[in-house]
Motif scaffolding. Structure first.
Motif, PDB file in Angstrom:
ATOM      1  N   GLY A 157       8.088  44.202   8.574  1.00 26.80           N
ATOM      2  CA  GLY A 157       8.303  45.613   8.249  1.00 26.80           C
ATOM      3  C   GLY A 157       8.224  46.526   9.454  1.00 26.80           C
ATOM      4  O   GLY A 157       8.935  47.526   9.533  1.00 26.80           O
ATOM      5  N   PHE A 158       7.384  46.197  10.435  1.00 27.84           N
ATOM      6  CA  PHE A 158       7.259  47.025  11.632  1.00 27.84           C
ATOM      7  C   PHE A 158       8.585  47.074  12.388  1.00 27.84           C
ATOM      8  O   PHE A 158       9.077  48.150  12.732  1.00 27.84           O
ATOM      9  CB  PHE A 158       6.148  46.499  12.539  1.00 27.84           C
ATOM     10  N   THR A 197      11.734  60.272   0.756  1.00 29.93           N
ATOM     11  CA  THR A 197      10.685  59.279   0.984  1.00 29.93           C
ATOM     12  C   THR A 197      10.721  58.209  -0.103  1.00 29.93           C
ATOM     13  O   THR A 197      10.656  57.014   0.188  1.00 29.93           O
ATOM     14  CB  THR A 197       9.297  59.950   1.035  1.00 29.93           C
ATOM     15  N   ASP A 198      10.829  58.631  -1.352  1.00 27.23           N
ATOM     16  CA  ASP A 198      10.904  57.669  -2.458  1.00 27.23           C
ATOM     17  C   ASP A 198      12.126  56.767  -2.329  1.00 27.23           C
ATOM     18  O   ASP A 198      12.030  55.547  -2.489  1.00 27.23           O
ATOM     19  CB  ASP A 198      10.934  58.383  -3.812  1.00 27.23           C
ATOM     20  N   LEU A 199      13.286  57.357  -2.038  1.00 33.34           N
ATOM     21  CA  LEU A 199      14.512  56.567  -1.910  1.00 33.34           C
ATOM     22  C   LEU A 199      14.422  55.587  -0.748  1.00 33.34           C
ATOM     23  O   LEU A 199      14.859  54.431  -0.856  1.00 33.34           O
ATOM     24  CB  LEU A 199      15.725  57.483  -1.733  1.00 33.34           C
ATOM     25  N   ILE A 200      13.853  56.021   0.360  1.00 33.86           N
ATOM     26  CA  ILE A 200      13.706  55.140   1.523  1.00 33.86           C
ATOM     27  C   ILE A 200      12.753  53.995   1.207  1.00 33.86           C
ATOM     28  O   ILE A 200      13.055  52.828   1.445  1.00 33.86           O
ATOM     29  CB  ILE A 200      13.227  55.945   2.750  1.00 33.86           C
ATOM     30  N   GLN A 201      11.593  54.316   0.643  1.00 33.03           N
ATOM     31  CA  GLN A 201      10.593  53.281   0.363  1.00 33.03           C
ATOM     32  C   GLN A 201      11.040  52.302  -0.713  1.00 33.03           C
ATOM     33  O   GLN A 201      10.642  51.140  -0.701  1.00 33.03           O
ATOM     34  CB  GLN A 201       9.273  53.926  -0.030  1.00 33.03           C
ATOM     35  N   GLN A 202      11.866  52.740  -1.644  1.00 32.93           N
ATOM     36  CA  GLN A 202      12.289  51.885  -2.747  1.00 32.93           C
ATOM     37  C   GLN A 202      13.593  51.145  -2.447  1.00 32.93           C
ATOM     38  O   GLN A 202      14.076  50.391  -3.296  1.00 32.93           O
ATOM     39  CB  GLN A 202      12.454  52.718  -4.014  1.00 32.93           C
ATOM     40  N   HIS A 203      14.148  51.331  -1.267  1.00 30.94           N
ATOM     41  CA  HIS A 203      15.417  50.688  -0.949  1.00 30.94           C
ATOM     42  C   HIS A 203      15.242  49.167  -0.996  1.00 30.94           C
ATOM     43  O   HIS A 203      14.268  48.627  -0.457  1.00 30.94           O
ATOM     44  CB  HIS A 203      15.911  51.127   0.433  1.00 30.94           C
TER      45      HIS A 203
END
Length: 89
Positions: free
Chosen positions: A55-56, A40-46
């Motif tokens: 974003g949608f 989740t962190d890696l995906i959100q911080q990409h």
């Protein structure tokens, strides 16, 4: 605008979907939950997220591409091991 997500982001989301399907008994629950938090962190911080204007639509394309990249037989057949940690390039 093109919403074609980068391959590394698609791989992260694919791994997320695999691990998310597994903690119900296939993978160790604690290790699975830890890996979901990492993903989740890696995906959100990409960094790709900063390049899109909607974003949608971007999230929808990432999910669509990740589902297309799932292994054959998913979700009835899961990899034996939790997918390893990979950081975006």
């Amino acid at each position: 605008m093109s919403y074609e997500p980068p391959r590394d982001l698609v791989a992260l989301k694919r791994d997320f979907l695999i691990v998310e399907a597994g903690p119900s008994g296939h993978y160790d629950f604690t290790a699975g939950m830890r890996r979901l938090r990492e993903l989740t962190d890696l995906i959100q911080q990409h960094p790709w997220w900063a390049t899109v204007d909607n974003g949608f639509h971007a999230r929808a394309e990432v999910i669509k591409a990740a589902k297309a990249a799932l292994p054959p037989g998913f979700p009835h057949e899961l990899p034996d091991e939790i997918p390893p940690a990979t950081a975006p390039a």
